[in-house]
Motif scaffolding. Sequence first.
Motif, PDB file in Angstrom:
ATOM      1  N   GLY A  21       1.803 -10.106   0.089  1.00 30.15           N
ATOM      2  CA  GLY A  21       0.573  -9.593  -0.519  1.00 30.15           C
ATOM      3  C   GLY A  21      -0.551  -9.387   0.469  1.00 30.15           C
ATOM      4  N   GLU A  22      -0.485 -10.050   1.613  1.00 28.08           N
ATOM      5  CA  GLU A  22      -1.538  -9.906   2.610  1.00 28.08           C
ATOM      6  C   GLU A  22      -1.624  -8.478   3.129  1.00 28.08           C
ATOM      7  N   LEU A  23      -0.492  -7.791   3.164  1.00 27.58           N
ATOM      8  CA  LEU A  23      -0.494  -6.402   3.614  1.00 27.58           C
ATOM      9  C   LEU A  23      -1.333  -5.526   2.688  1.00 27.58           C
ATOM     10  N   LEU A  24      -1.187  -5.715   1.395  1.00 29.05           N
ATOM     11  CA  LEU A  24      -1.979  -4.933   0.452  1.00 29.05           C
ATOM     12  C   LEU A  24      -3.452  -5.295   0.569  1.00 29.05           C
ATOM     13  N   GLY A  48      -0.192   4.734   8.258  1.00 28.07           N
ATOM     14  CA  GLY A  48       0.072   5.411   6.992  1.00 28.07           C
ATOM     15  C   GLY A  48      -0.027   6.916   7.094  1.00 28.07           C
ATOM     16  N   ASP A  49      -0.935   7.401   7.915  1.00 23.49           N
ATOM     17  CA  ASP A  49      -1.077   8.837   8.129  1.00 23.49           C
ATOM     18  C   ASP A  49       0.233   9.420   8.669  1.00 23.49           C
ATOM     19  N   ALA A 126       1.040  -0.147   4.134  1.00 26.09           N
ATOM     20  CA  ALA A 126       1.336  -1.487   3.627  1.00 26.09           C
ATOM     21  C   ALA A 126       2.670  -1.498   2.886  1.00 26.09           C
ATOM     22  N   VAL A 127       2.894  -0.487   2.074  1.00 25.67           N
ATOM     23  CA  VAL A 127       4.168  -0.392   1.347  1.00 25.67           C
ATOM     24  C   VAL A 127       5.313  -0.180   2.326  1.00 25.67           C
ATOM     25  N   TYR A 128       5.100   0.640   3.335  1.00 20.45           N
ATOM     26  CA  TYR A 128       6.128   0.898   4.345  1.00 20.45           C
ATOM     27  C   TYR A 128       6.495  -0.383   5.097  1.00 20.45           C
ATOM     28  N   ALA A 135      10.775   2.739   0.218  1.00 16.73           N
ATOM     29  CA  ALA A 135       9.707   2.302  -0.691  1.00 16.73           C
ATOM     30  C   ALA A 135       8.480   3.183  -0.515  1.00 16.73           C
ATOM     31  N   ALA A 136       8.157   3.507   0.737  1.00 19.84           N
ATOM     32  CA  ALA A 136       7.007   4.382   1.004  1.00 19.84           C
ATOM     33  C   ALA A 136       7.263   5.778   0.461  1.00 19.84           C
ATOM     34  N   ARG A 137       8.481   6.272   0.623  1.00 18.26           N
ATOM     35  CA  ARG A 137       8.824   7.605   0.124  1.00 18.26           C
ATOM     36  C   ARG A 137       8.689   7.649  -1.401  1.00 18.26           C
TER      37      ARG A 137
END
Length: 226
Positions: A21-24, A48-49, A126-128, A135-137
């Motif tokens: 959760g720290e990533l989010l 993320g970009d 964060a999701v990646y 998951a990111a896709r």
Amino acid sequence: MRLSAEQAAFAKRLGHKFANGELLQRALTHASMSSANRPDNQRLEFLGDRVLGLVMAETLLSADVGATEGQLAPRFNALVRKETCAEVAADLGLGDVLRLGRSEMLSGGRRKQALLGDAMEAVIAAVYLDGGIEAARSLILTAWGNRIETVEEDARDPKTALQEWAQAKGHKPPQYREIARSGPDHAPVFTIEVALQSGETSRAEAPSKRRAEQAAAKALLDRLGG
């Protein structure tokens, strides 16, 4: 690190269950709220970009195997630009969970296009990092939704089209002029006028100069039948 109820609800809207959760929380932390023990989301935004760009490039290539680079580039740019990221962020209610410093909060930071766009890219990262590229896709394709299917319309730049129309008529390039600016600093509204050498003009309003210029160009093109 345990997510707050609001953050957990946001993660559910993303369709991703965070192992870390720290990533989010980091992705949702603006520089105005950062400290030595609370890093901001700028590094995640950078990553993320790139993740967004990779997923969109692959998606566009798969969707139209016969498209040229010249056809794909404007579609790609329309999907990854900051305005689009901010629109997706607003759809997800990201502004409601942004962690902002007091001054940024008072100035309407939760609705600022730049902050929302940057934070959306950070959330993708964060999701990646938490779940990998698939998951990111999944997040990107779901959150962007029919924007991907309708991107051809969005990718058409009315300013370029109007300039080409003017050149074909032997005119000078269209001239854009800011007529007015209203609203608070965090939510400005720009009024832009575009004028052709032949005397035709059109005006439009939008939350950014770029969008107002495009809207004015489109309105004039529509009137000219171009």
